[in-house]
Design a protein around this motif. Sequence first.
Motif, PDB file in Angstrom:
ATOM      1  N   GLN A  82      -6.002   2.148  22.340  1.00 16.28           N
ATOM      2  CA  GLN A  82      -6.613   1.486  21.184  1.00 16.28           C
ATOM      3  C   GLN A  82      -6.762   2.417  19.974  1.00 16.28           C
ATOM      4  O   GLN A  82      -6.920   1.939  18.853  1.00 16.28           O
ATOM      5  CB  GLN A  82      -7.972   0.858  21.552  1.00 16.28           C
ATOM      6  N   THR A  83      -6.675   3.733  20.196  1.00 18.40           N
ATOM      7  CA  THR A  83      -6.685   4.673  19.062  1.00 18.40           C
ATOM      8  C   THR A  83      -5.572   4.325  18.071  1.00 18.40           C
ATOM      9  O   THR A  83      -5.725   4.482  16.862  1.00 18.40           O
ATOM     10  CB  THR A  83      -6.516   6.119  19.586  1.00 18.40           C
ATOM     11  N   GLY A  84      -4.452   3.818  18.603  1.00 19.20           N
ATOM     12  CA  GLY A  84      -3.318   3.449  17.745  1.00 19.20           C
ATOM     13  C   GLY A  84      -3.650   2.363  16.749  1.00 19.20           C
ATOM     14  O   GLY A  84      -2.956   2.196  15.727  1.00 19.20           O
ATOM     15  N   LEU A  85      -4.736   1.596  17.001  1.00 21.92           N
ATOM     16  CA  LEU A  85      -5.143   0.551  16.056  1.00 21.92           C
ATOM     17  C   LEU A  85      -5.684   1.160  14.763  1.00 21.92           C
ATOM     18  O   LEU A  85      -5.939   0.443  13.803  1.00 21.92           O
ATOM     19  CB  LEU A  85      -6.187  -0.371  16.699  1.00 21.92           C
ATOM     20  N   ALA A  86      -5.840   2.485  14.738  1.00 20.38           N
ATOM     21  CA  ALA A  86      -6.192   3.186  13.488  1.00 20.38           C
ATOM     22  C   ALA A  86      -5.129   2.895  12.419  1.00 20.38           C
ATOM     23  O   ALA A  86      -5.408   2.973  11.225  1.00 20.38           O
ATOM     24  CB  ALA A  86      -6.320   4.681  13.727  1.00 20.38           C
ATOM     25  N   GLY A  87      -3.909   2.574  12.854  1.00 24.28           N
ATOM     26  CA  GLY A  87      -2.912   1.994  11.955  1.00 24.28           C
ATOM     27  C   GLY A  87      -2.083   2.950  11.118  1.00 24.28           C
ATOM     28  O   GLY A  87      -1.011   2.588  10.648  1.00 24.28           O
ATOM     29  N   SER A  88      -2.577   4.168  10.892  1.00 23.05           N
ATOM     30  CA  SER A  88      -1.853   5.110  10.023  1.00 23.05           C
ATOM     31  C   SER A  88      -2.386   6.510  10.296  1.00 23.05           C
ATOM     32  O   SER A  88      -3.434   6.673  10.934  1.00 23.05           O
ATOM     33  CB  SER A  88      -2.099   4.775   8.545  1.00 23.05           C
ATOM     34  N   MET A  89      -1.698   7.514   9.768  1.00 19.42           N
ATOM     35  CA  MET A  89      -2.199   8.884   9.897  1.00 19.42           C
ATOM     36  C   MET A  89      -3.565   8.996   9.206  1.00 19.42           C
ATOM     37  O   MET A  89      -4.480   9.645   9.703  1.00 19.42           O
ATOM     38  CB  MET A  89      -1.214   9.872   9.271  1.00 19.42           C
ATOM     39  N   ARG A  90      -3.699   8.324   8.074  1.00 24.22           N
ATOM     40  CA  ARG A  90      -4.978   8.362   7.370  1.00 24.22           C
ATOM     41  C   ARG A  90      -6.076   7.711   8.213  1.00 24.22           C
ATOM     42  O   ARG A  90      -7.190   8.225   8.319  1.00 24.22           O
ATOM     43  CB  ARG A  90      -4.832   7.644   6.025  1.00 24.22           C
ATOM     44  N   GLY A  91      -5.747   6.565   8.818  1.00 19.97           N
ATOM     45  CA  GLY A  91      -6.715   5.880   9.674  1.00 19.97           C
ATOM     46  C   GLY A  91      -7.111   6.739  10.862  1.00 19.97           C
ATOM     47  O   GLY A  91      -8.280   6.777  11.262  1.00 19.97           O
ATOM     48  N   LEU A  92      -6.123   7.443  11.427  1.00 22.98           N
ATOM     49  CA  LEU A  92      -6.407   8.321  12.568  1.00 22.98           C
ATOM     50  C   LEU A  92      -7.332   9.463  12.141  1.00 22.98           C
ATOM     51  O   LEU A  92      -8.284   9.811  12.840  1.00 22.98           O
ATOM     52  CB  LEU A  92      -5.088   8.873  13.131  1.00 22.98           C
ATOM     53  N   ARG A  93      -7.049  10.025  10.969  1.00 22.97           N
ATOM     54  CA  ARG A  93      -7.883  11.121  10.452  1.00 22.97           C
ATOM     55  C   ARG A  93      -9.328  10.639  10.246  1.00 22.97           C
ATOM     56  O   ARG A  93     -10.285  11.329  10.583  1.00 22.97           O
ATOM     57  CB  ARG A  93      -7.299  11.593   9.106  1.00 22.97           C
ATOM     58  N   GLU A  94      -9.455   9.417   9.730  1.00 25.61           N
ATOM     59  CA  GLU A  94     -10.809   8.870   9.509  1.00 25.61           C
ATOM     60  C   GLU A  94     -11.529   8.658  10.838  1.00 25.61           C
ATOM     61  O   GLU A  94     -12.712   8.958  10.974  1.00 25.61           O
ATOM     62  CB  GLU A  94     -10.722   7.543   8.738  1.00 25.61           C
ATOM     63  N   LEU A  95     -10.785   8.139  11.822  1.00 26.74           N
ATOM     64  CA  LEU A  95     -11.392   7.925  13.144  1.00 26.74           C
ATOM     65  C   LEU A  95     -11.856   9.256  13.731  1.00 26.74           C
ATOM     66  O   LEU A  95     -12.985   9.377  14.233  1.00 26.74           O
ATOM     67  CB  LEU A  95     -10.398   7.245  14.091  1.00 26.74           C
ATOM     68  N   LEU A  96     -10.993  10.284  13.636  1.00 29.53           N
ATOM     69  CA  LEU A  96     -11.361  11.596  14.183  1.00 29.53           C
ATOM     70  C   LEU A  96     -12.579  12.157  13.446  1.00 29.53           C
ATOM     71  O   LEU A  96     -13.459  12.770  14.057  1.00 29.53           O
ATOM     72  CB  LEU A  96     -10.175  12.560  14.097  1.00 29.53           C
TER      73      LEU A  96
END
Length: 237
Positions: free
Chosen positions: A125-139
């Motif tokens: 479900q981490t992949g639902l962050a949708g983008s590198m930017r989304g992943l960075r925000e999640l982290l």
Amino acid sequence: MSDPFDRAVRDHHRGERETPLLQRDGDRVRDHPIEEFYFTAPAGEGLEWLEARLDGPLLDLGAGAGRHALVFQERVETVAVEVSDHLVATMRDRGVEDARRGDMFDLRSTFKRDRFRSVLAIGTQTGLAGSMRGLRELLGDLAFVTTPDGTAVLDCYDPTVEATADLLGHRTDPTPGLAHRVMYFEYEGETGDVLHFRLFSPDRLREAAAGTGWTVADVRRSGEEDGRYYRVALEKR
Ligand SMILES: C[S@@+](CC[C@H](N)C(=O)[O-])C[C@H]1O[C@@H](n2cnc3c(N)ncnc32)[C@H](O)[C@@H]1O
């Protein structure tokens, strides 16, 4: 995730599921193995690996039917978060002590700074962050809700491994280390929303982690998935 997914998992738990939960990408279709994926307790080396990297209080994000929370709550305070009411109810029914409705992409408005020692998000479900930017925000959000000595474990399919291209819904991306996965669920004739997962290689995850307070401490590949599936352990600097 979509209602068909939640309903199918809930019905399965109640022993009332009569039709398969289908995973679809247009004409490509496969049965989604609910029992194996959501009701099989973690065990063996995989569990030992998690236990060595996680401590309490623990936040289980996208906790599903609670198979990890049920194990970890025996040892440490565990908060299990699900976006779906059906799954929160299912977890409570299965004995998860602290199952809550919440959005893993909106953690700062839900939990105070330093609330947890560790975070777990298993199920891609981490992949639902949708983008590198989304992943960075999640982290960044995971760093906010964890203590300075916090840890986290996330998982993903690795676009740099050939077998990942065989995943249902796989879409290539010209950028090395990135891909997409697009699919939806169908249950009892009802189709859910199209889900868009971004797939990140471990190196892309390292890149996204830079500046968020996390470093990649370990990467564990599953032998069962031709090496395409991995779990990553994150530590604070
Ligand atoms: C593949 S399942 C994994 C379930 C569980 N972690 C396990 O390993 O059995 C992914 C879960 O993430 C949940 N999910 C998806 N988006 C979410 C969000 N924004 N916030 C919280 N949970 C979410 C889904 O409802 C689903 O139950």
